[in-house]
Design a protein around this motif. Structure first.
Motif, PDB file in Angstrom:
ATOM      1  N   GLY A 165       0.793  -1.230   0.000  1.00  0.00           N
ATOM      2  CA  GLY A 165       0.000   0.000   0.000  1.00  0.00           C
ATOM      3  C   GLY A 165       0.820   1.274   0.000  1.00  0.00           C
ATOM      4  N   THR A 166       2.132   1.171  -0.045  1.00  0.00           N
ATOM      5  CA  THR A 166       2.983   2.369  -0.062  1.00  0.00           C
ATOM      6  C   THR A 166       3.129   2.888  -1.491  1.00  0.00           C
ATOM      7  OG1 THR A 166       5.023   1.078  -0.311  1.00  0.00           O
ATOM      8  CG2 THR A 166       4.267   1.553   1.945  1.00  0.00           C
ATOM      9  N   VAL A 167       3.542   4.161  -1.598  1.00  0.00           N
ATOM     10  CA  VAL A 167       3.804   4.760  -2.908  1.00  0.00           C
ATOM     11  C   VAL A 167       5.239   5.285  -2.906  1.00  0.00           C
ATOM     12  CG1 VAL A 167       1.380   5.404  -3.197  1.00  0.00           C
ATOM     13  CG2 VAL A 167       2.977   7.068  -2.266  1.00  0.00           C
ATOM     14  N   PRO A 168       5.883   5.347  -4.069  1.00  0.00           N
ATOM     15  CA  PRO A 168       7.256   5.866  -4.113  1.00  0.00           C
ATOM     16  C   PRO A 168       7.294   7.363  -3.857  1.00  0.00           C
ATOM     17  CG  PRO A 168       6.445   5.395  -6.324  1.00  0.00           C
ATOM     18  CD  PRO A 168       5.421   4.867  -5.379  1.00  0.00           C
ATOM     19  N   ARG A 169       8.373   7.825  -3.284  1.00  0.00           N
ATOM     20  CA  ARG A 169       8.544   9.271  -3.069  1.00  0.00           C
ATOM     21  C   ARG A 169       8.436  10.037  -4.389  1.00  0.00           C
ATOM     22  NH1 ARG A 169      10.769  11.571   1.544  1.00  0.00           N
ATOM     23  NH2 ARG A 169      11.277  10.125   3.256  1.00  0.00           N
ATOM     24  N   SER A 170       8.891   9.415  -5.469  1.00  0.00           N
ATOM     25  CA  SER A 170       8.885  10.093  -6.774  1.00  0.00           C
ATOM     26  C   SER A 170       7.481  10.397  -7.273  1.00  0.00           C
ATOM     27  CB  SER A 170       9.625   9.243  -7.806  1.00  0.00           C
ATOM     28  OG  SER A 170       9.030   7.958  -7.931  1.00  0.00           O
ATOM     29  N   ALA A 171       6.453   9.783  -6.657  1.00  0.00           N
ATOM     30  CA  ALA A 171       5.071  10.037  -7.068  1.00  0.00           C
ATOM     31  C   ALA A 171       4.547  11.370  -6.544  1.00  0.00           C
ATOM     32  CB  ALA A 171       4.164   8.906  -6.580  1.00  0.00           C
ATOM     33  N   VAL A 172       5.251  11.952  -5.565  1.00  0.00           N
ATOM     34  CA  VAL A 172       4.798  13.206  -4.944  1.00  0.00           C
ATOM     35  C   VAL A 172       5.146  14.396  -5.826  1.00  0.00           C
ATOM     36  CG1 VAL A 172       5.079  14.744  -2.958  1.00  0.00           C
ATOM     37  CG2 VAL A 172       4.961  12.265  -2.613  1.00  0.00           C
ATOM     38  N   ASN A 173       4.141  15.246  -6.053  1.00  0.00           N
ATOM     39  CA  ASN A 173       4.329  16.466  -6.845  1.00  0.00           C
ATOM     40  C   ASN A 173       4.421  17.726  -5.988  1.00  0.00           C
ATOM     41  OD1 ASN A 173       4.009  15.012  -9.327  1.00  0.00           O
ATOM     42  ND2 ASN A 173       1.793  15.013  -8.971  1.00  0.00           N
ATOM     43  N   ALA A 174       3.732  17.740  -4.853  1.00  0.00           N
ATOM     44  CA  ALA A 174       3.652  18.979  -4.080  1.00  0.00           C
ATOM     45  C   ALA A 174       3.214  18.679  -2.650  1.00  0.00           C
ATOM     46  CB  ALA A 174       2.667  19.949  -4.735  1.00  0.00           C
ATOM     47  N   ARG A 175       3.446  19.666  -1.770  1.00  0.00           N
ATOM     48  CA  ARG A 175       3.044  19.565  -0.360  1.00  0.00           C
ATOM     49  C   ARG A 175       2.067  20.702  -0.064  1.00  0.00           C
ATOM     50  NH1 ARG A 175       8.014  19.338   2.552  1.00  0.00           N
ATOM     51  NH2 ARG A 175       8.229  21.537   2.039  1.00  0.00           N
ATOM     52  N   VAL A 176       0.908  20.383   0.490  1.00  0.00           N
ATOM     53  CA  VAL A 176      -0.128  21.390   0.748  1.00  0.00           C
ATOM     54  C   VAL A 176       0.283  22.275   1.914  1.00  0.00           C
ATOM     55  CG1 VAL A 176      -2.542  21.768   1.366  1.00  0.00           C
ATOM     56  CG2 VAL A 176      -1.926  19.863  -0.153  1.00  0.00           C
ATOM     57  N   ASP A 177       0.237  23.580   1.672  1.00  0.00           N
ATOM     58  CA  ASP A 177       0.580  24.560   2.706  1.00  0.00           C
ATOM     59  C   ASP A 177      -0.653  25.208   3.323  1.00  0.00           C
ATOM     60  OD1 ASP A 177       3.227  24.648   3.360  1.00  0.00           O
ATOM     61  OD2 ASP A 177       3.680  26.523   2.338  1.00  0.00           O
ATOM     62  N   ALA A 178      -1.695  25.438   2.507  1.00  0.00           N
ATOM     63  CA  ALA A 178      -2.831  26.213   2.999  1.00  0.00           C
ATOM     64  C   ALA A 178      -4.095  25.891   2.219  1.00  0.00           C
ATOM     65  CB  ALA A 178      -2.528  27.715   2.885  1.00  0.00           C
ATOM     66  N   VAL A 179      -5.230  26.141   2.870  1.00  0.00           N
ATOM     67  CA  VAL A 179      -6.527  26.091   2.193  1.00  0.00           C
ATOM     68  C   VAL A 179      -6.847  27.522   1.768  1.00  0.00           C
ATOM     69  CG1 VAL A 179      -8.976  25.563   2.412  1.00  0.00           C
ATOM     70  CG2 VAL A 179      -7.290  24.115   3.556  1.00  0.00           C
ATOM     71  N   ALA A 180      -6.854  27.743   0.456  1.00  0.00           N
ATOM     72  CA  ALA A 180      -7.059  29.100  -0.061  1.00  0.00           C
ATOM     73  C   ALA A 180      -8.535  29.472  -0.121  1.00  0.00           C
ATOM     74  CB  ALA A 180      -6.431  29.223  -1.455  1.00  0.00           C
ATOM     75  N   TRP A 181      -9.402  28.500  -0.380  1.00  0.00           N
ATOM     76  CA  TRP A 181     -10.839  28.771  -0.427  1.00  0.00           C
ATOM     77  C   TRP A 181     -11.616  27.562   0.085  1.00  0.00           C
ATOM     78  CZ3 TRP A 181     -13.429  33.091  -0.737  1.00  0.00           C
ATOM     79  CH2 TRP A 181     -14.821  33.016  -0.861  1.00  0.00           C
TER      80      TRP A 181
END
Length: 248
Positions: A165-181
């Motif tokens: 059930g794990t995914v490779p680190r290379s699959a990550v595109n971005a890290r969420v910082d904030a909810v804008a709306w």
């Protein structure tokens, strides 16, 4: 009166130069802030409630573009894994390569035998609705869960696949910082993972917003100087003319 006039002229020229400088600097900060934000951040719309209450379905988030090697425990990440579907997904990283993750001990998730406090979970809910067997996360892979554990198609739904059930680190595109709306602001820091090592620092979103706001204030303030100065000059001119008339 001529001395006063020359003084007013000098002040007017200085004021005009300063207002022009303020507008120029404001434009640089305002446009630069937007450009900086566009380079660093990517907006996403979250389609489901699998990350509620942290992120609700329909919320728009700002995610910092990062390399998968920068991911830390507790991060909410955007990733794409072909075996999970064709669309980008948003989940929370609860364990990284080399960790052993399991659930539940006294309704708590455990990572490397330590119970993890997860205040971002829905109030009164357990860390997982079903048992997670002890799983060692392979090197350079991540174990991810939704904050709404009872309805999230996360790593627990893929335990029988290669990598448990794990995914490779290379699959990550971005890290969420904030909810804008809606404007819920920056995500709370996942301090429950600090006992296992360092957690990620927030991205430069606050600096980006500060640059945009300060730039807008400088542009508006500098642009307003001319009309305000002209109105003040006309008022002083009328007052001076009245005084001369009285003196005559």
């Amino acid at each position: 009166m001529s001395g006063t006039s020359r003084t007013d002229e000098g002040r007017g020229r200085l004021g005009s130069k300063l207002s022009g400088l303020a507008v120029a600097l404001g434009c640089v900060l305002f446009l630069g802030g937007f450009a900086w934000g566009a380079v660093v951040y990517q907006p996403y719309t979250v389609p489901t409630d699998s990350m509620s209450p942290t992120i609700a379905g329909g919320d728009r988030v700002l995610a910092e573009r990062i390399d998968g090697s920068e991911v830390r425990r507790g991060d909410v990440v955007v990733f794409k894994q072909s075996t999970w579907g064709n669309m980008p997904m948003v989940k929370r990283v609860v364990a990284v390569g080399g960790d052993t993750v399991a659930c539940c001990t006294q309704d708590k998730l455990t990572v490397n035998g330590k119970k993890i406090e997860e205040p971002y979970l829905p109030e009164g809910s357990a860390a997982e609705s079903s048992k997670i067997p002890s799983i060692e996360v392979p090197k350079d892979r991540l174990f991810l869960l939704g904050d709404e554990r009872s309805g999230s198609l996360d790593s627990t739904a893929h335990l029988t696949e290669a990598g448990n059930g794990t995914v490779p680190r290379s699959a990550v595109n971005a890290r969420v910082d904030a909810v804008a709306w809606p404007m819920n602001g920056m995500l709370a820091r996942p301090t429950g993972f600090e006992t296992l090592g360092g957690i990620s620092d927030p991205g430069p979103l606050r600096l980006v917003l500060a640059a945009v706001v300060v730039g807008a204030v400088l542009v508006l303030g500098g642009a307003a100087y001319g009309p305000v100065a002209n109105r003040s000059a006309r008022r002083r001119s009328r007052t001076g003319a009245g005084e001369r008339a009285l003196a005559g």
